[in-house]
Design an enzyme around this catalytic site. Structure first.
Site, mmCIF file in Angstrom:
data_model
loop_
_atom_site.group_PDB
_atom_site.id
_atom_site.type_symbol
_atom_site.label_atom_id
_atom_site.label_comp_id
_atom_site.label_asym_id
_atom_site.label_seq_id
_atom_site.Cartn_x
_atom_site.Cartn_y
_atom_site.Cartn_z
ATOM 1 N N ARG A 11 0.888 -1.295 -0.020
ATOM 2 C CA ARG A 11 0.050 -0.073 0.014
ATOM 3 C C ARG A 11 0.863 1.329 -0.023
ATOM 4 O O ARG A 11 2.010 1.023 -0.204
ATOM 5 C CB ARG A 11 -0.763 0.015 1.198
ATOM 6 C CG ARG A 11 -0.143 0.125 2.359
ATOM 7 C CD ARG A 11 -0.929 -0.042 3.769
ATOM 8 N NE ARG A 11 0.016 0.738 4.906
ATOM 9 C CZ ARG A 11 -0.393 0.443 6.303
ATOM 10 N NH1 ARG A 11 -1.314 -0.141 6.419
ATOM 11 N NH2 ARG A 11 0.409 1.002 7.100
ATOM 12 N N ASP A 32 5.756 -7.287 0.599
ATOM 13 C CA ASP A 32 5.299 -6.666 1.858
ATOM 14 C C ASP A 32 5.278 -7.661 3.224
ATOM 15 O O ASP A 32 5.279 -8.983 2.828
ATOM 16 C CB ASP A 32 3.903 -6.133 1.898
ATOM 17 C CG ASP A 32 3.544 -4.999 2.662
ATOM 18 O OD1 ASP A 32 3.794 -3.781 2.315
ATOM 19 O OD2 ASP A 32 3.266 -5.137 4.051
ATOM 20 N N ASN A 97 11.725 0.200 0.286
ATOM 21 C CA ASN A 97 10.691 1.367 0.727
ATOM 22 C C ASN A 97 10.215 1.051 2.263
ATOM 23 O O ASN A 97 9.664 1.942 2.772
ATOM 24 C CB ASN A 97 9.626 1.557 -0.254
ATOM 25 C CG ASN A 97 8.467 2.035 0.151
ATOM 26 O OD1 ASN A 97 8.313 3.221 0.378
ATOM 27 N ND2 ASN A 97 7.644 1.278 0.584
ATOM 28 N N SER A 149 13.654 10.021 4.715
ATOM 29 C CA SER A 149 12.750 10.832 5.294
ATOM 30 C C SER A 149 13.395 12.155 5.568
ATOM 31 O O SER A 149 14.451 12.189 5.481
ATOM 32 C CB SER A 149 12.128 10.097 6.779
ATOM 33 O OG SER A 149 11.744 10.896 7.613
ATOM 34 N N TYR A 162 13.482 6.291 15.037
ATOM 35 C CA TYR A 162 13.063 6.584 13.615
ATOM 36 C C TYR A 162 14.120 7.394 12.838
ATOM 37 O O TYR A 162 14.867 7.040 11.960
ATOM 38 C CB TYR A 162 11.701 6.941 13.352
ATOM 39 C CG TYR A 162 11.172 7.350 11.960
ATOM 40 C CD1 TYR A 162 10.784 6.123 11.240
ATOM 41 C CD2 TYR A 162 11.247 8.439 11.174
ATOM 42 C CE1 TYR A 162 10.290 6.295 10.037
ATOM 43 C CE2 TYR A 162 10.671 8.570 10.414
ATOM 44 C CZ TYR A 162 10.144 7.488 9.355
ATOM 45 O OH TYR A 162 9.674 7.743 8.254
ATOM 46 N N LYS A 166 16.687 6.358 9.985
ATOM 47 C CA LYS A 166 16.650 7.204 8.601
ATOM 48 C C LYS A 166 18.041 8.109 8.395
ATOM 49 O O LYS A 166 18.457 8.166 7.206
ATOM 50 C CB LYS A 166 15.569 8.106 8.528
ATOM 51 C CG LYS A 166 14.224 7.400 8.598
ATOM 52 C CD LYS A 166 13.855 6.682 7.195
ATOM 53 C CE LYS A 166 12.743 5.872 7.137
ATOM 54 N NZ LYS A 166 12.180 4.833 5.960
ATOM 55 N N VAL A 195 3.591 12.507 3.655
ATOM 56 C CA VAL A 195 2.914 11.788 2.831
ATOM 57 C C VAL A 195 1.572 11.311 3.217
ATOM 58 O O VAL A 195 1.644 10.671 4.338
ATOM 59 C CB VAL A 195 3.958 10.664 2.087
ATOM 60 C CG1 VAL A 195 3.252 10.092 0.904
ATOM 61 C CG2 VAL A 195 5.080 11.038 1.990
#
Ligand code: NAD
Length: 262
Positions: A11, A32, A97, A149, A162, A166, A195
């Site tokens: 997704r 996924d 991703n 990000s 996070y 990143k 996003v």
């Protein structure tokens, strides 16, 4: 044409990337995790979501192999890459991703919260590359895009794990770009801001922004947009992956309506 392998393709941005790459004429291996994770405070994609990505790619006339695989599991990713090569052909584009986020101040995070984000967001990118690059190096052909990000370049309160993952992606990307350049392979990173995906619009994300007005301000785009659409980031991913960007490597490209200007 060639084959693209996309992780986290059930997704959101991964699905949009699969569709954008199919639009360039590539067949797609879309993977996924397909289930939730204990410390991630919003649902992840389902196997049905991944099937829908496959349907959208096929609707464009391209072949699509869908596979449930944890991007951070090397054996699973090797198996997926082998299936992609056997069923679709040589993998030429890899998009790492897959990613997750959770929230909490650095000194209050549980070990499991730290580990789960680092595993998916940093280890997952390396494992995806580890599983796919040997064949690409031997063919001296291919392009890799990592999805970073705004938190690849800046710290924000409440997401230390996070931001660390990143930021780490940039070190991975720059090192890979140098290692792979002699073989003619390119590696780049996109840095999305906010996003419109299930991650970006989750109640947990809204709660984090409400609890940290400074972070919310820092993530407010100067351009008059609320959230960037997944296909708008995917267009940049597809360009970086394509031959049009054949002289572009080692780049961290914000696609964030100007958030980095703040
Ligand atoms: N949405 C945003 O605002 C935003 C901003 C900047 C960066 N990002 C990054 O963009 C990427 C895509 O996120 P999104 O916005 O589409 O979120 P999303 O939650 O909608 O999609 C992420 C997908 O990755 C999958 N996934 C999670 N862990 C996995 C694993 N270990 N192996 C395989 N698949 C896994 C999920 O099931 C989901 O389908 C992530 O790396 C995220 O960190 C998102």
């Amino acid at each position: 044409m060639g084959v693209a392998l996309v992780t986290g393709a059930g997704r959101g941005q991964g699905r949009a990337q699969a569709v954008a790459l199919a639009g360039l004429g590539l067949d797609v291996a879309a993977c996924d995790l397909g289930h939730d994770l204990p410390t991630i405070p919003y649902p992840l994609a389902s196997p049905e979501d991944l099937e829908e990505t496959g349907r959208l790619v096929r609707e464009l006339g391209r072949r699509c192999l869908v596979g449930l695989a944890d991007a951070a599991d090397l054996a699973a990713m090797r198996a997926l890459a082998a299936r992609a090569e056997a069923e679709l052909g040589p993998v030429e584009v890899v998009v790492a991703n897959a990613g997750v986020i959770s929230f909490g101040r650095s000194w209050e995070l549980e070990e499991a919260e730290w580990d789960e984000v680092i595993r998916a967001d940093l280890r997952g990118a390396w494992v995806t590359c580890r599983a796919t690059l040997p064949a690409m190096v031997s063919r001296r052909r291919g392009s890799v895009v990592l999805v970073g990000s705004a938190a690849s370049l800046r710290g924000y309160p409440g997401i230390a794990h996070y931001a660390a993952a990143k930021h780490g992606l940039l070190g991975l990307m720059r090192t890979l770009a140098l290692e792979l350049a002699p073989f003619g392979l390119r590696v780049n990173c996109v840095l999305p801001g906010g996003v419109r995906t299930p991650m970006g619009t989750s109640a947990a994300m809204r709660g984090w922004l409400d609890a940290h007005p400074d972070a919310a301000r820092a993530l407010t785009a100067p351009l008059p947009v609320d959230l960037v659409e997944p296909d708008e980031v995917a267009a940049a991913v597809a360009w970086l992956a394509s031959e049009s960007a054949r002289h572009v490597t080692g780049v961290a490209l914000p696609v964030d309506a100007g958030v980095q200007l703040r």
